[in-house]
Design a protein around this motif. Structure first.
Motif, mmCIF file in Angstrom:
data_model
loop_
_atom_site.group_PDB
_atom_site.id
_atom_site.type_symbol
_atom_site.label_atom_id
_atom_site.label_comp_id
_atom_site.label_asym_id
_atom_site.label_seq_id
_atom_site.Cartn_x
_atom_site.Cartn_y
_atom_site.Cartn_z
ATOM 1 N N GLU A 270 -1.143 4.253 7.279
ATOM 2 C CA GLU A 270 -2.161 5.305 7.280
ATOM 3 C C GLU A 270 -3.317 4.930 6.337
ATOM 4 O OE1 GLU A 270 -2.639 7.830 9.142
ATOM 5 O OE2 GLU A 270 -4.217 8.834 7.992
ATOM 6 N N ILE A 271 -2.951 4.360 5.184
ATOM 7 C CA ILE A 271 -4.015 3.949 4.236
ATOM 8 C C ILE A 271 -4.918 2.915 4.902
ATOM 9 C CG2 ILE A 271 -4.497 2.824 2.011
ATOM 10 C CD1 ILE A 271 -1.850 3.979 0.979
ATOM 11 N N ILE A 272 -4.298 1.979 5.623
ATOM 12 C CA ILE A 272 -5.092 0.937 6.304
ATOM 13 C C ILE A 272 -6.039 1.563 7.327
ATOM 14 C CG2 ILE A 272 -4.937 -1.050 7.881
ATOM 15 C CD1 ILE A 272 -2.400 -1.880 6.287
ATOM 16 N N GLU A 273 -5.517 2.481 8.133
ATOM 17 C CA GLU A 273 -6.381 3.141 9.136
ATOM 18 C C GLU A 273 -7.548 3.851 8.454
ATOM 19 O OE1 GLU A 273 -6.137 2.573 12.282
ATOM 20 O OE2 GLU A 273 -4.271 1.461 11.989
ATOM 21 N N LEU B 244 0.832 -1.204 0.000
ATOM 22 C CA LEU B 244 0.000 0.000 0.000
ATOM 23 C C LEU B 244 0.868 1.257 0.000
ATOM 24 C CD1 LEU B 244 -2.882 -1.101 2.370
ATOM 25 C CD2 LEU B 244 -2.914 -0.858 -0.093
ATOM 26 N N ASN B 245 1.964 1.171 0.727
ATOM 27 C CA ASN B 245 2.906 2.288 0.760
ATOM 28 C C ASN B 245 3.418 2.569 -0.655
ATOM 29 O OD1 ASN B 245 4.273 4.123 2.434
ATOM 30 N ND2 ASN B 245 6.169 2.977 2.081
ATOM 31 N N GLU B 246 3.787 1.479 -1.324
ATOM 32 C CA GLU B 246 4.310 1.591 -2.692
ATOM 33 C C GLU B 246 3.266 2.161 -3.646
ATOM 34 O OE1 GLU B 246 5.949 -1.841 -5.150
ATOM 35 O OE2 GLU B 246 6.941 -2.035 -3.207
ATOM 36 N N SER B 247 1.997 1.820 -3.377
ATOM 37 C CA SER B 247 0.940 2.220 -4.311
ATOM 38 C C SER B 247 0.772 3.733 -4.384
ATOM 39 C CB SER B 247 -0.400 1.566 -3.939
ATOM 40 O OG SER B 247 -0.985 2.220 -2.836
ATOM 41 N N THR B 248 1.180 4.434 -3.320
ATOM 42 C CA THR B 248 1.093 5.904 -3.389
ATOM 43 C C THR B 248 2.502 6.496 -3.461
ATOM 44 O OG1 THR B 248 1.138 6.178 -1.008
ATOM 45 C CG2 THR B 248 -1.041 6.019 -2.010
ATOM 46 N N LYS B 249 3.452 5.646 -3.765
ATOM 47 C CA LYS B 249 4.877 6.043 -3.827
ATOM 48 C C LYS B 249 5.264 6.759 -2.534
ATOM 49 C CE LYS B 249 4.662 5.734 -8.731
ATOM 50 N NZ LYS B 249 3.256 5.412 -8.826
ATOM 51 N N GLY B 250 4.743 6.232 -1.426
ATOM 52 C CA GLY B 250 5.089 6.768 -0.110
ATOM 53 C C GLY B 250 4.393 8.073 0.251
ATOM 54 N N GLU B 251 3.574 8.586 -0.667
ATOM 55 C CA GLU B 251 2.886 9.866 -0.388
ATOM 56 C C GLU B 251 1.989 9.754 0.834
ATOM 57 O OE1 GLU B 251 0.509 12.099 -3.345
ATOM 58 O OE2 GLU B 251 2.342 11.885 -4.553
#
Ligand code: HMG
Length: 459
Positions: free
Chosen positions: A264-267, A252-259
């Protein structure tokens, strides 16, 4: 248009109907061509599928990629009109760790409604003010006795029903159970008989409805009641499919290139899910996101999407408030687990699935061998679709991905030529303003108010 000219429309040939429609709706030559040009669905097949056929109506067919389901790779055909759905499903699948699925046996429910021939026997109260018989709030006993008679005769009735569809029985399916319940309705007491049938690789409506119509006279004889409705139920609670997967923090981190960090996405997805559980206004849209993918595959495979839709939404509020069809939580690693469960009454034999050449092609692409396998794939698609929409909504917002893909349509609507579409779309996305007014103003800038060159595309 003169409606008299449509009298006996169904008795005419397709060509005659086309001529009538063209004349009555003052069609120009290009509209007539839209109607008369044959596509992958031959007219004579279309004419067997529905009534009063005047043409066929193509929809885009695309392939969703990246699905690994129970360790097997699938490429999934989607048929729908909405941009970004195929991309989103592929994206959700790409980011997942692969789907693990289950499908129930293909047990469908058929219902017979038994009503007393003497209306006064049905009456349990006069709440609607209709004095149709002697008011009483208790069961009048006759209806209950009739229901008990059905229970007693169950074995024999099921044996009889096996003779109605011996082929189904030969393939391991057939009638499995008969349940009789007394219902208190606003029209008095009625009996609901539920016939449970294993329909194997069929959707089951024909098999069930035929059995119910054969069963009905026997029930009438047994109970002295009148068998009214004899019809399949689209709430196929014994024919559910489920899928589960994990989306890791790292992916998920990679999917936003760390943005936005994976954690945080999971929360945020968990908050979005809690919101959907709490309010039907959000749960409905959440489930619309699930059905984006499910309907697209159901249509691609020639299955009955109205039945699937009705069953899915009824299941979403079965014995409780309307809730999401998916569920999200964190596992012990803090990764996101997604789950879906819903009734999926799908067939590989019968109906459009068998005779629509594109449905056959879809099944070939999918490579599924049973209706249960198809249900497992479709459940995974629904979960992936829902996750992708949630991920987008809680990060960049739905507009950036969805509108990026929709922008080309808007550009066409604003009158962009083939050469202009990409530039107009790109500039709208960069301006984060995707609408017809913006497209028109970009077009003006590009053209410097010069008349458009090249062919116009009419959408
Ligand atoms: P992105 O992160 O910009 O995409 O997402 P990317 O360029 O990083 O690509 C990631 C993967 O997505 C690709 O992997 C493809 O698999 C796929 P790759 O092959 O590059 O390794 N992908 C595409 N596949 C086909 N054509 C494309 C394409 N682009 C990426 N052009 C994306 C872009 C649109 C995927 C993302 O923003 C997304 O998932 N958005 C969600 C869109 C969505 O859900 N649309 C449904 C319509 S909105 C709606 O009706 C439902 C809703 O109301 C439901 C709800 O509220 O819950 C939203």
């Amino acid at each position: 248009m003169n409606k008299e000219n449509f009298a006996g429309f169904y008795k005419k040939s397709i060509a005659e109907r086309q001529r009538i429609a063209a004349r009555e709706f003052a069609m120009n030559d290009s509209e007539k061509t839209l109607l008369t040009k044959e596509g992958p669905l031959p007219f004579e097949v279309a004419n067997r599928l529905i009534e009063n056929v005047i043409g066929t109506y193509p929809l885009p067919m695309g392939l969703a990629t990246n699905f690994v389901i129970d360790g097997k790779d699938y490429i999934v055909p989607f048929v729908l009109e909405e941009p970004s759905v195929v991309a989103a499903a592929s994206n959700g699948a790409k980011l997942s760790c692969g789907f693990t699925t289950k499908a129930d046996d293909p047990i469908m429910i058929g219902q017979v409604q038994l009503v007393s021939e003497n209306p006064s026997e049905n009456v349990i109260g006069t709440s609607n003010g209709n004095p149709a018989g002697s008011p009483s709030t208790a069961s009048n006993g006759n209806v209950t006795n009739a229901a008990l008679k059905i229970v007693t005769a169950k074995k024999e009735l099921l044996e009889f029903l096996k003779t109605v569809d011996p082929i189904l029985v030969k393939f391991g399916g057939g009638p499995k159970d008969l349940i009789s319940t007394v219902l208190k309705t606003e029209r008095g007491e009625m009996i609901e008989v539920q016939l449970l049938v294993d329909v194997r690789d069929a959707m089951g409506a024909n098999a069930i409805n035929t059995m119910l119509e054969k069963l009905a006279p026997k029930l009438e004889e047994l109970t002295g009641m009148d068998a009214r409705l004899k019809i399949i139920s689209n709430l196929a609670i014994y024919r559910k499919a489920s899928a589960t997967t994990v989306w890791t923090k790292e992916m998920l981190n990679e999917s936003t290139k760390g943005e936005v960090k994976g954690e945080e996405i999971i929360e945020r997805i968990l908050d979005a899910y809690a919101f959907a559980v709490a309010t039907p206004f959000r749960a409905t849209t959440h489930n619309k996101g699930v059905m984006n993918g499910i309907d697209a595959v159901v249509i691609a495979t020639g299955n009955d999407f109205r039945a699937i839709e009705a069953g899915a939404h009824a299941y979403a509020c079965y014995q409780r408030n309307y809730t999401p069809l998916t569920k999200y939580y964190k596992n012990k690693n803090g990764d996101l687990v997604g789950e879906i469960e819903l009734p999926l009454a799908l067939g590989l034999v019968g109906g459009a699935t068998k005779i629509h050449p594109m449905a056959q092609l879809s099944l070939k692409i999918l490579g599924v061998k049973t209706a249960q396998e198809l249900a497992r794939v479709i459940a995974s698609v629904g979960l992936s679709q829902n996750f992708a929409a949630l991920r987008a909504i809680v990060t960049a917002g739905i507009q950036s991905g969805h509108m990026k893909l929709h922008a080309k349509n808007i550009a066409v609507q604003a009158g962009a030529t083939e050469k202009e579409i990409d530039e107009v779309a790109q500039r709208m996305v960069e301006a984060r303003e995707v609408n017809q007014g913006k497209a028109e103003s970009i077009l003006k800038e590009i053209r410097g108010n010069a008349p458009p060159k090249g062919k116009m595309i009419i959408s």
